[in-house]
Design a protein around this motif. Structure first.
Motif, short mmCIF file in Angstrom:
data_model
loop_
_atom_site.label_atom_id
_atom_site.label_comp_id
_atom_site.label_asym_id
_atom_site.label_seq_id
_atom_site.Cartn_x
_atom_site.Cartn_y
_atom_site.Cartn_z
N LYS A 15 33.67 46.93 -25.98
CA LYS A 15 34.40 47.51 -27.11
C LYS A 15 35.48 46.54 -27.57
N HIS A 16 35.29 45.99 -28.77
CA HIS A 16 36.27 45.11 -29.39
C HIS A 16 36.83 45.82 -30.62
N PHE A 17 38.16 45.98 -30.65
CA PHE A 17 38.80 46.60 -31.80
C PHE A 17 39.19 45.51 -32.80
N THR A 28 38.80 40.75 -41.24
CA THR A 28 38.92 40.71 -39.78
C THR A 28 39.35 39.31 -39.35
N ALA A 31 40.12 40.16 -32.71
CA ALA A 31 39.69 41.40 -32.07
C ALA A 31 40.41 41.60 -30.75
N ALA A 34 39.08 45.06 -25.56
CA ALA A 34 39.51 46.10 -24.63
C ALA A 34 38.56 46.26 -23.45
N THR A 60 39.69 53.25 -22.30
CA THR A 60 38.68 52.91 -23.31
C THR A 60 37.28 53.09 -22.73
N LEU A 69 34.35 57.12 -28.51
CA LEU A 69 34.40 55.84 -29.20
C LEU A 69 33.00 55.27 -29.33
N THR A 72 30.85 48.58 -29.16
CA THR A 72 30.55 47.38 -29.95
C THR A 72 29.21 46.80 -29.52
#
Length: 298
Positions: A15-17, A28, A31, A34, A60, A69, A72
């Motif tokens: 998971k990359h925010f 963007t 990132a 997380a 996360t 969530l 990714t």
């Protein structure tokens, strides 16, 4: 589901925010990494604990598994069913089986509802009608987690933090970890049987974490205390190679250029995996065991 199929199978979970920037067009520019490629399994009837410093990716990971969530990358399989990108309708039949106890017990409890209403809510939503009715079952659950069944009509603000967390536990079932996974900056650095990991930590970070656990009794031989220098690096730009190397007393150039794989290290029990080029060789001085007392655990 066959005996060999894990209850939960997580592979490459990421998971990359995204970080937005630029003007006038927002684009963007980076990132927050997380969670970055987790692999683990949980068997039916087993519990796996995730430990690590604040910001390492534990929450996360929980939100990804419970599908609060969207991942990714990677894959989440529950009872052999791929739920990685399942929609609300597809998740409905198993939603009651995959839930999360939030770290902040007060924020996760509706202050306008009584404890009885909070705990019985999931039963009503999922059409569960236990023998004797919802109230009888709620009172039983309160007693199981160490609370007075007479607290049924109280509100969350009338409980201590530990008691509120047990109310959250009472919405599913209480378990203690059979295995433990240690996370650092979005990656699992060590995973294994709880007793083996506590008695024989092979990753320097695991050893440092355990050295900070308060002593259970004054009669035990004092354990070494490892004080980590520096702060946890930013997940926006994590260190190359081994992410722990900037705080590790064993780091070499190899640690900066090669990310260590999570593998079975010689001397470890089967299933005890470590991601370190220079794993620890000395067992720890006996560490305190996890208490099974509800008050102590809260």
């Amino acid at each position: 589901m066959s005996d060999t199929t894990p209850l939960l199978d997580v592979s490459g979970l990421t998971k990359h925010f995204p970080i937005k920037g630029g003007f006038p067009i927002r684009r963007t520019v980076g990132a927050v990494q997380a969670v970055d490629g987790l692999d683990f399994q949980v068997a039916e009837g087993e519990s796996l604990g995730l430990v690590g410093e604040s910001g390492c990716g534990k929450s996360t990971t929980g939100r990804l598994i419970t599908r609060l969530l969207e991942p990714t990358a990677g894959r989440i399989s529950y009872r052999g069913q791929d739920i990685t990108h399942a929609n609300r309708k597809q998740l409905a039949p198993i939603r009651s089986e995959i839930q999360m106890i939030f770290q902040d017990p007060y924020a996760s409890l509706n202050p306008r509802h009584t404890v009885g209403k909070i705990i019985s809510g999931p039963m009503e939503i999922n059409g569960i009608n236990p023998p004797g009715g919802h109230e009888k079952r709620v009172r039983e659950l309160l007693e199981i987690v160490g609370l007075n069944p007479e607290h049924y009509n109280r509100f969350p603000h009338e409980f201590s933090g530990g008691q509120r967390q047990r109310i959250g536990v009472a919405r599913i079932v209480r378990h203690f970890s059979h295995r433990v996974a240690v996370m650092y900056l979005g990656k699992i650095v060590e995973i294994g049987d709880r007793e083996d990991l506590y008695d024989n930590p092979r990753h320097p970070y695991t050893r440092a974490l355990l050295s900070a656990v308060p002593e259970a009794t004054v009669d035990e031989e004092p354990r070494e205390r490892i004080r980590l220098t520096g702060d946890v690096p930013s997940p926006i730009n994590p260190p190359s190679g081994c992410r722990f190397r900037t705080r590790c007393w064993k780091a070499t150039e190899k640690c900066a250029t090669e990310a260590p794989p999570l593998v079975q290290v010689e001397g470890n029990k089967p299933g005890h995996l470590t991601a370190c080029h220079y794993p620890e060789t000395e067992p720890t001085i006996p560490a305190p065991r996890l208490s099974k007392d509800p008050e102590a655990a809260a």
